[in-house]
Enzyme design. Structure first.
Site, mmCIF file in Angstrom:
data_model
loop_
_atom_site.group_PDB
_atom_site.id
_atom_site.type_symbol
_atom_site.label_atom_id
_atom_site.label_comp_id
_atom_site.label_asym_id
_atom_site.label_seq_id
_atom_site.Cartn_x
_atom_site.Cartn_y
_atom_site.Cartn_z
ATOM 1 N N GLU A 156 -10.438 -1.267 5.580
ATOM 2 C CA GLU A 156 -9.395 -1.838 6.406
ATOM 3 C C GLU A 156 -9.479 -1.435 8.033
ATOM 4 O O GLU A 156 -9.216 -2.625 8.828
ATOM 5 C CB GLU A 156 -8.039 -0.731 6.017
ATOM 6 C CG GLU A 156 -6.852 -0.903 6.803
ATOM 7 C CD GLU A 156 -5.654 -0.006 6.425
ATOM 8 O OE1 GLU A 156 -5.924 0.926 5.427
ATOM 9 O OE2 GLU A 156 -4.512 -0.193 7.044
ATOM 10 N N GLU A 163 -5.910 9.414 17.295
ATOM 11 C CA GLU A 163 -6.466 10.945 17.066
ATOM 12 C C GLU A 163 -7.276 11.204 15.920
ATOM 13 O O GLU A 163 -8.208 11.704 15.802
ATOM 14 C CB GLU A 163 -5.294 11.812 17.155
ATOM 15 C CG GLU A 163 -4.564 12.194 18.701
ATOM 16 C CD GLU A 163 -3.727 11.065 18.823
ATOM 17 O OE1 GLU A 163 -3.312 10.169 17.740
ATOM 18 O OE2 GLU A 163 -3.061 10.808 20.131
ATOM 19 N N GLN A 221 0.847 -1.119 0.078
ATOM 20 C CA GLN A 221 -0.030 -0.018 0.086
ATOM 21 C C GLN A 221 0.864 1.330 0.058
ATOM 22 O O GLN A 221 1.597 1.442 1.087
ATOM 23 C CB GLN A 221 -1.026 0.007 1.376
ATOM 24 C CG GLN A 221 -2.005 1.213 1.380
ATOM 25 C CD GLN A 221 -2.344 1.345 2.672
ATOM 26 O OE1 GLN A 221 -1.773 1.162 3.759
ATOM 27 N NE2 GLN A 221 -3.698 1.492 2.966
HETATM 28 C C1 LIG Z 1 2.568 -1.086 11.753
HETATM 29 C C2 LIG Z 1 2.501 0.140 10.555
HETATM 30 C C3 LIG Z 1 2.438 -0.145 9.335
HETATM 31 C C4 LIG Z 1 2.216 0.637 8.383
HETATM 32 N N1 LIG Z 1 2.092 0.392 7.027
HETATM 33 C C5 LIG Z 1 1.773 1.540 6.048
HETATM 34 C C6 LIG Z 1 1.567 0.865 4.712
HETATM 35 O O1 LIG Z 1 1.751 -0.285 4.427
HETATM 36 N N2 LIG Z 1 1.553 1.686 3.795
HETATM 37 C C7 LIG Z 1 1.321 3.112 3.987
HETATM 38 O O2 LIG Z 1 1.014 3.936 3.213
HETATM 39 N N3 LIG Z 1 1.389 3.662 5.382
HETATM 40 C C8 LIG Z 1 1.849 2.682 6.270
HETATM 41 N N4 LIG Z 1 1.750 3.073 7.595
HETATM 42 C C9 LIG Z 1 1.941 4.366 7.997
HETATM 43 C C10 LIG Z 1 0.847 4.906 8.621
HETATM 44 O O3 LIG Z 1 -0.327 5.095 7.889
HETATM 45 C C11 LIG Z 1 1.063 6.376 9.334
HETATM 46 O O4 LIG Z 1 2.067 6.192 10.101
HETATM 47 C C12 LIG Z 1 -0.067 6.915 9.840
HETATM 48 O O5 LIG Z 1 -1.121 7.574 9.040
HETATM 49 C C13 LIG Z 1 0.395 8.161 10.857
HETATM 50 O O6 LIG Z 1 1.080 8.987 10.190
HETATM 51 P P1 LIG Z 1 2.514 9.654 10.508
HETATM 52 O O7 LIG Z 1 3.362 8.329 10.809
HETATM 53 O O8 LIG Z 1 3.040 10.409 9.553
HETATM 54 O O9 LIG Z 1 2.177 10.532 11.876
HETATM 55 P P2 LIG Z 1 1.604 11.962 11.773
HETATM 56 O O10 LIG Z 1 0.819 12.359 10.738
HETATM 57 O O11 LIG Z 1 3.031 13.050 11.369
HETATM 58 O O12 LIG Z 1 1.033 12.206 13.268
HETATM 59 C C14 LIG Z 1 1.864 12.519 14.223
HETATM 60 C C15 LIG Z 1 0.892 12.515 15.730
HETATM 61 O O13 LIG Z 1 0.164 13.819 15.386
HETATM 62 C C16 LIG Z 1 -1.242 13.358 15.733
HETATM 63 N N5 LIG Z 1 -1.920 14.174 14.680
HETATM 64 C C17 LIG Z 1 -1.756 14.445 13.221
HETATM 65 N N6 LIG Z 1 -2.800 15.234 12.595
HETATM 66 C C18 LIG Z 1 -3.862 15.326 13.509
HETATM 67 C C19 LIG Z 1 -4.702 15.894 13.659
HETATM 68 N N7 LIG Z 1 -5.415 16.561 12.543
HETATM 69 N N8 LIG Z 1 -5.591 16.186 14.957
HETATM 70 C C20 LIG Z 1 -5.199 15.663 15.990
HETATM 71 N N9 LIG Z 1 -4.104 14.763 15.816
HETATM 72 C C21 LIG Z 1 -3.279 14.784 14.766
HETATM 73 C C22 LIG Z 1 -1.166 11.981 15.222
HETATM 74 O O14 LIG Z 1 -2.447 11.380 15.915
HETATM 75 C C23 LIG Z 1 0.155 11.547 15.926
HETATM 76 O O15 LIG Z 1 -0.076 11.111 17.078
HETATM 77 C C24 LIG Z 1 2.093 2.037 8.542
HETATM 78 C C25 LIG Z 1 2.382 2.642 10.071
HETATM 79 C C26 LIG Z 1 2.400 1.309 11.010
HETATM 80 C C27 LIG Z 1 2.714 1.921 12.399
#
Ligand SMILES: Cc1cc2nc3c(=O)[nH]c(=O)nc-3n(C[C@H](O)[C@H](O)[C@H](O)COP(=O)(O)OP(=O)(O)OC[C@H]3O[C@@H](n4cnc5c(N)ncnc54)[C@H](O)[C@@H]3O)c2cc1C
Length: 393
Positions: A239, A380, A121
């Site tokens: 999902e 969140e 993905q």
């Molecule tokens: C085990 C695992 C597997 C994954 N596999 C995939 C995959 O196969 N393909 C893929 O595309 N992605 C994958 N991901 C990525 C995952 O989708 C992202 O980590 C997730 O969407 C969060 O994005 P970020 O890590 O950029 O955190 P950020 O978006 O930077 O968030 C950081 C913090 O800020 C908070 N935050 C952000 N925006 C808001 C808001 N508007 N209101 C309140 N709080 C907020 C979040 O809750 C979090 O605590 C995977 C992640 C994990 C942990």
């Protein structure tokens, strides 16, 4: 909604149990290897059950909600995956059913079903995780193809995948969600590079994937250009519906009661006899029961033809919370043994392991369980969705 299993459902449950014990005769257990996955997929396929969540017209078994429920519970309790085939089977296929052309369905679905092609993905990017609509990987039309440039991150399984379903930006003009296009990208196409990300437990599950002028034929676009966000949102609700972790929590709860009952203090009483521990465990069990009912309600609605919608955010949020609580109880049970030696991280242990036999497995699940609050949309973000679409705040 009648939650009692009918005589037919009980017969079906016997069939499921027979299949499980014929495929993995006790004491053998599924070990997660590719060989075991293949054996399990072939056993399911022989019964017509490999694509057990697919509609009948695409090769699914046409189970009733009760049968789907029995299947999920029985397989998970036996330590087996309810489905194999990864993201292709569980996440892309529903999009192909709804939005793929007949040619795309004919090209990709059989290979998913027979596990000849694996999918990853490609959504998240550096700086575009929760705020996915800000993604910048660009796809520009050039004759009969899109030319893709950019990068994806946290791409689970990209190093073993044959294909990626990918969100790309094709326009900056409208609001960010409107300029996104859903493409299927061949991972062996020139210009695709997979860069491993090794996690703290020493495992290679994540990757960064870069695209350098990758040509993707127009026929690999799902639906219309610029409508990818709508398709992806549908896929995310699927999902998240699958992320209530109820079967896993039930399995953890059963193991937990066993482990706590076996832990006797100096007075001979077990941890289960401790009123504080027993009360907290009972509360968690009640919440799990409520989650199970909510999951069943959703399952019934989906089977009746409605989309899971914002309800799936409730399932994911509570499901992650409960599964994490179950694993925390194990940490409490482990007491002074709750810091086991993990050879994957620290190398071979200098002394034989100490503590109860389940400690390493359950502590690994405790750490893994933290990801449940992030993957598939953070806690969140689920709360934001519930606030907006359920509570109308
Ligand atoms: C085990 C695992 C597997 C994954 N596999 C995939 C995959 O196969 N393909 C893929 O595309 N992605 C994958 N991901 C990525 C995952 O989708 C992202 O980590 C997730 O969407 C969060 O994005 P970020 O890590 O950029 O955190 P950020 O978006 O930077 O968030 C950081 C913090 O800020 C908070 N935050 C952000 N925006 C808001 C808001 N508007 N209101 C309140 N709080 C907020 C979040 O809750 C979090 O605590 C995977 C992640 C994990 C942990």
């Amino acid at each position: 909604m009648d939650l009692e299993l009918s005589p037919d459902d009980l017969c079906f449950r016997d069939d499921v149990r027979a299949l499980i014990s014929a495929t993995f005769p006790p004491p053998e257990r599924f070990d997660g290897s590719r060989a075991h996955e293949d054996r399990w997929r072939q056993a399911m396929a022989a019964k017509g059950w490999a694509a057990n969540k697919w509609p009948v017209e695409f090769g699914g078994p046409g189970w009733t909600p009760a049968q789907a429920f029995v299947w999920e519970r029985e397989t998970t309790a036996a330590g087996l995956p309810p489905q194999v085939g990864g993201m292709g089977m569980g996440m892309l296929a529903p999009i192909l059913f709804a939005y793929g052309t007949p040619e795309q369905q004919a090209r990709f679905l059989p290979a998913i079903l027979e596990d000849r092609e694996r999918w990853c993905q490609g959504y998240s990017e550096p700086g575009s995780g929760s705020d996915l609509a800000s993604l910048r990987t660009r796809a520009v039309r050039d004759g009969d193809a899109y030319v893709v440039n950019g990068e994806k991150i946290w791409t689970s399984g990209a190093h073993t995948a044959d294909w990626m379903f990918c969100l790309t930006r094709t326009s900056d003009e409208a609001r960010p969600q409107a300029g996104i296009t859903f493409l299927l990208i061949d991972m062996r196409a020139p210009g695709v590079a997979v860069h491993p990300i090794i996690s703290i437990d020493g495992r290679h599950a994540f990757n960064r994937v870069t695209f350098d002028n990758v040509r993707t034929p127009l026929e690999n676009r799902i639906g219309e250009e610029g409508r990818g966000w709508t398709y992806a949102k549908g896929l995310l609700t699927h999902e998240r519906t699958g992320q209530a972790f109820v079967s896993l929590s039930l399995e953890l709860l059963a193991g937990l009661k066993e482990a706590a009952a076996a832990l006797a203090g100096p007075d001979g009483a077990s941890l289960l006899d401790d009123p504080s521990f027993a009360a907290r465990l009972a509360l968690a069990e009640m919440e799990l029961k409520a989650l199970e009912m909510t999951e069943l309600r959703t399952l019934w609605q989906v089977q009746a033809g409605s989309a899971p919608g914002a309800q799936s955010s409730i399932l994911k949020l509570k499901g992650a919370e409960i599964v994490q609580r179950m694993t925390e109880f194990f940490v409490e049970c482990a007491g002074p043994y709750a810091a086991p030696w993990f050879p994957e991280v620290a190398g071979p242990a200098p002394v034989p392991p100490v503590g109860p036999p389940w400690v390493r497995r359950e502590l690994a699940r405790y750490f893994e369980g933290r990801a449940a609050s992030i993957a598939g949309g953070t806690d969140e973000i689920q709360r934001n969705i519930i606030a907006k679409h359920v509570l109308h705040l």
